[in-house]
Write a protein that holds these residues in place. Structure first.
Motif, PDB file in Angstrom:
ATOM      1  N   GLY A   1       0.781  -1.232   0.000  1.00 18.55           N
ATOM      2  CA  GLY A   1       0.000   0.000   0.000  1.00 18.55           C
ATOM      3  C   GLY A   1       0.811   1.278   0.000  1.00 18.55           C
ATOM      4  O   GLY A   1       0.265   2.372   0.172  1.00 18.55           O
ATOM      5  N   SER A   2       2.123   1.178  -0.212  1.00 14.86           N
ATOM      6  CA  SER A   2       2.939   2.394  -0.169  1.00 14.86           C
ATOM      7  C   SER A   2       2.806   3.230  -1.441  1.00 14.86           C
ATOM      8  O   SER A   2       3.309   4.358  -1.492  1.00 14.86           O
ATOM      9  CB  SER A   2       4.409   2.033   0.086  1.00 14.86           C
ATOM     10  N   GLY A   3       2.136   2.668  -2.434  1.00 11.89           N
ATOM     11  CA  GLY A   3       1.892   3.444  -3.652  1.00 11.89           C
ATOM     12  C   GLY A   3       2.760   3.019  -4.824  1.00 11.89           C
ATOM     13  O   GLY A   3       2.921   3.773  -5.794  1.00 11.89           O
ATOM     14  N   LYS A   4       3.293   1.816  -4.756  1.00  7.68           N
ATOM     15  CA  LYS A   4       4.176   1.333  -5.824  1.00  7.68           C
ATOM     16  C   LYS A   4       3.479   1.313  -7.186  1.00  7.68           C
ATOM     17  O   LYS A   4       4.021   1.816  -8.171  1.00  7.68           O
ATOM     18  CB  LYS A   4       4.682  -0.078  -5.485  1.00  7.68           C
ATOM     19  N   SER A   5       2.284   0.734  -7.221  1.00 14.16           N
ATOM     20  CA  SER A   5       1.583   0.625  -8.501  1.00 14.16           C
ATOM     21  C   SER A   5       1.243   2.002  -9.063  1.00 14.16           C
ATOM     22  O   SER A   5       1.327   2.233 -10.273  1.00 14.16           O
ATOM     23  CB  SER A   5       0.298  -0.194  -8.345  1.00 14.16           C
ATOM     24  N   THR A   6       0.872   2.896  -8.174  1.00 12.56           N
ATOM     25  CA  THR A   6       0.549   4.254  -8.616  1.00 12.56           C
ATOM     26  C   THR A   6       1.797   4.926  -9.184  1.00 12.56           C
ATOM     27  O   THR A   6       1.739   5.596 -10.219  1.00 12.56           O
ATOM     28  CB  THR A   6      -0.026   5.080  -7.434  1.00 12.56           C
ATOM     29  N   LEU A   7       2.918   4.711  -8.528  1.00 11.42           N
ATOM     30  CA  LEU A   7       4.189   5.251  -9.019  1.00 11.42           C
ATOM     31  C   LEU A   7       4.550   4.669 -10.391  1.00 11.42           C
ATOM     32  O   LEU A   7       4.925   5.406 -11.310  1.00 11.42           O
ATOM     33  CB  LEU A   7       5.324   4.902  -8.046  1.00 11.42           C
ATOM     34  N   VAL A   8       4.398   3.348 -10.488  1.00 12.23           N
ATOM     35  CA  VAL A   8       4.723   2.682 -11.755  1.00 12.23           C
ATOM     36  C   VAL A   8       3.869   3.260 -12.866  1.00 12.23           C
ATOM     37  O   VAL A   8       4.360   3.605 -13.943  1.00 12.23           O
ATOM     38  CB  VAL A   8       4.506   1.150 -11.642  1.00 12.23           C
ATOM     39  N   ASP A   9       2.595   3.390 -12.578  1.00  9.04           N
ATOM     40  CA  ASP A   9       1.659   3.947 -13.549  1.00  9.04           C
ATOM     41  C   ASP A   9       2.121   5.316 -14.047  1.00  9.04           C
ATOM     42  O   ASP A   9       2.105   5.612 -15.238  1.00  9.04           O
ATOM     43  CB  ASP A   9       0.281   4.038 -12.892  1.00  9.04           C
ATOM     44  N   ARG A  10       2.581   6.139 -13.127  1.00  8.68           N
ATOM     45  CA  ARG A  10       3.056   7.485 -13.487  1.00  8.68           C
ATOM     46  C   ARG A  10       4.357   7.434 -14.271  1.00  8.68           C
ATOM     47  O   ARG A  10       4.584   8.227 -15.185  1.00  8.68           O
ATOM     48  CB  ARG A  10       3.265   8.312 -12.216  1.00  8.68           C
ATOM     49  N   MET A  11       5.216   6.531 -13.888  1.00  6.69           N
ATOM     50  CA  MET A  11       6.491   6.403 -14.596  1.00  6.69           C
ATOM     51  C   MET A  11       6.256   5.948 -16.040  1.00  6.69           C
ATOM     52  O   MET A  11       6.875   6.446 -16.977  1.00  6.69           O
ATOM     53  CB  MET A  11       7.407   5.399 -13.881  1.00  6.69           C
ATOM     54  N   VAL A  12       5.326   5.008 -16.168  1.00  7.13           N
ATOM     55  CA  VAL A  12       5.007   4.483 -17.496  1.00  7.13           C
ATOM     56  C   VAL A  12       4.538   5.611 -18.410  1.00  7.13           C
ATOM     57  O   VAL A  12       4.911   5.687 -19.582  1.00  7.13           O
ATOM     58  CB  VAL A  12       3.925   3.373 -17.400  1.00  7.13           C
ATOM     59  N   GLU A  13       3.739   6.485 -17.830  1.00  6.12           N
ATOM     60  CA  GLU A  13       3.249   7.638 -18.578  1.00  6.12           C
ATOM     61  C   GLU A  13       4.425   8.402 -19.206  1.00  6.12           C
ATOM     62  O   GLU A  13       4.388   8.766 -20.382  1.00  6.12           O
ATOM     63  CB  GLU A  13       2.526   8.533 -17.560  1.00  6.12           C
ATOM     64  N   ILE A  14       5.458   8.630 -18.417  1.00  6.64           N
ATOM     65  CA  ILE A  14       6.611   9.386 -18.901  1.00  6.64           C
ATOM     66  C   ILE A  14       7.387   8.588 -19.956  1.00  6.64           C
ATOM     67  O   ILE A  14       7.731   9.115 -21.015  1.00  6.64           O
ATOM     68  CB  ILE A  14       7.534   9.781 -17.725  1.00  6.64           C
ATOM     69  N   TYR A  15       7.626   7.326 -19.667  1.00  2.52           N
ATOM     70  CA  TYR A  15       8.356   6.492 -20.640  1.00  2.52           C
ATOM     71  C   TYR A  15       7.621   6.411 -21.972  1.00  2.52           C
ATOM     72  O   TYR A  15       8.241   6.440 -23.039  1.00  2.52           O
ATOM     73  CB  TYR A  15       8.589   5.084 -20.073  1.00  2.52           C
TER      74      TYR A  15
END
Ligand SMILES: Nc1nc2c(ncn2[C@@H]2O[C@H](COP(=O)(O)OP(=O)(O)OP(=O)(O)O)[C@@H](O)[C@H]2O)c(=O)[nH]1
Ligand SMILES: [Mg+2]
Length: 325
Positions: free
Chosen positions: A55-69
């Motif tokens: 629940g620390s927000g890993k998936s949300t972070l990944v989602d945002r990173m993917v957006e940039i990539y």
């Protein structure tokens, strides 16, 4: 003639890739052959590991990173590893939901893996799935894993850059030391940084890092603050990852890293294969359960038992094995 899964995957067939990943999960014998054929087509992807508490927000972070990539034109593979434990139950569905907006994007391939029994091993199938995504031509592969123990350390063996996510207010500093996370983190992220306690946590992380021995590659682990839900701080994080990648190349440690990754993967494969083979044979006579029962009752000596198994099943049967796969 029908094309093999490998051929289909190399042609960009997403369903073939999904099929092979399922076979890997189910430990289907043919998967091994396909992986063997795929392997020469791997080695191009850059692998990023993201680990941290539930629940620390890993998936949300990944989602945002993917957006940039994706904006940079890079294709991305995501492996979400779920230890099937009671308190993260249902996480697979959650991940799917959170990354839903990328699921129709052809440049993104998402795969969830559940932790399996002691034999399958989490990192073996993770390595294999990474290879499939690599062969598919994904530029970046992100492995998300919940940090609840040995698994996170295992997963780190698969990554070029390891990102450790923490959140304020969890007493994380203790967890960090316990899990030996300090040694494996290339980058720290304090997510949910809008919350109280962020500054203190940052201070604690920096103090910890000052006490850590200098790294061979001369890299000092940066701390990034993010608020993933709003997409804050993600650019810095993505930039930090590419800086670490550059450092690996410049300091010539990328090769060493790849050697370590290869070693872990190879040993895992060998270990699994041998163990599977031996247990298969044992199942024919005494079952593993029976053996364990004997050991528990102290009717058998584990040292002697291993010796006996080695003698009987490795040496004598080596020839019979020949030609079988
Ligand atoms: N307040 C706040 N909430 C956040 C932030 N990032 C993520 N969340 C929320 O935290 C919850 C968990 O986010 P996830 O991205 O699923 O976390 P996770 O680490 O992937 O979770 P697991 O995979 O289940 O371990 C969700 O409700 C998110 O919306 C943030 O920066 N601030
Ligand atoms: Mg998640």
């Amino acid at each position: 003639m029908r094309m093999s899964l490998t051929e289909q995957i190399l042609e960009g067939n997403v369903r073939a890739a999904a099929r092979l990943m399922r076979d890997i999960d189910d430990d289907v014998a043919e998967a091994w052959e396909e992986l063997k054929k795929l392997y020469p087509h791997t080695g191009r992807a850059y692998v990023i590991g993201i680990t941290g508490p539930p629940g620390s927000g890993k998936s949300t972070l990944v989602d945002r990173m993917v957006e940039i990539y994706r904006k940079e034109g890079k294709t991305v593979g995501i492996v979400a590893v779920d230890p099937t434990s009671p308190f993260t139950g249902g996480a697979i569905l959650g991940d799917r939901m959170r990354m839903q907006r990328h699921s129709t994007d052809e440049g993104v391939f998402i795969r969830s893996l559940a932790t399996r029994g002691y034999l399958g091993g989490i990192s073996r199938s993770t390595h294999d799935v990474i290879h499939v995504m690599d062969a598919m031509g994904k530029d970046i592969i992100i492995v998300e894993t919940v940090g609840v123990g040995q698994d996170e350390v295992d997963i780190v063996d698969t990554a070029h850059t390891s990102v450790v996510v923490t959140v304020p207010g969890l007493g994380d500093e203790i967890q960090i030391i316990k899990a030996g996370i300090l040694e494996i983190a290339d980058i720290f992220v304090i997510n949910k940084c809008e919350r109280e306690g962020t500054e203190r946590l940052e201070q604690e992380l920096r103090t910890l890092m000052e006490m850590a021995p200098a790294r061979q590659d001369g890299w000092s682990t940066p701390v990034f603050k993010t608020e993933a839900t709003l997409g804050k701080g993600i650019f810095d994080l993505v930039y930090g990852v590419s800086k670490h990648q550059n450092r690996l190349i410049e300091s010539k440690t990328l090769q060493a890293k790849n050697r370590l990754r290869a070693k872990k993967h190879f040993l895992k494969l060998l270990q699994n294969r041998l163990l599977e083979r031996i247990l298969d044979r044992i199942e024919g006579g005494t079952t593993l359960d029976e053996m364990l029962q004997k050991l528990a009752n102290r009717e058998a000596n584990p040292y002697a038992m291993v010796e006996e198994i080695m003698r009987e099943h490795l040496k004598n049967n080596a020839r019979r094995d020949h030609g079988r796969t």
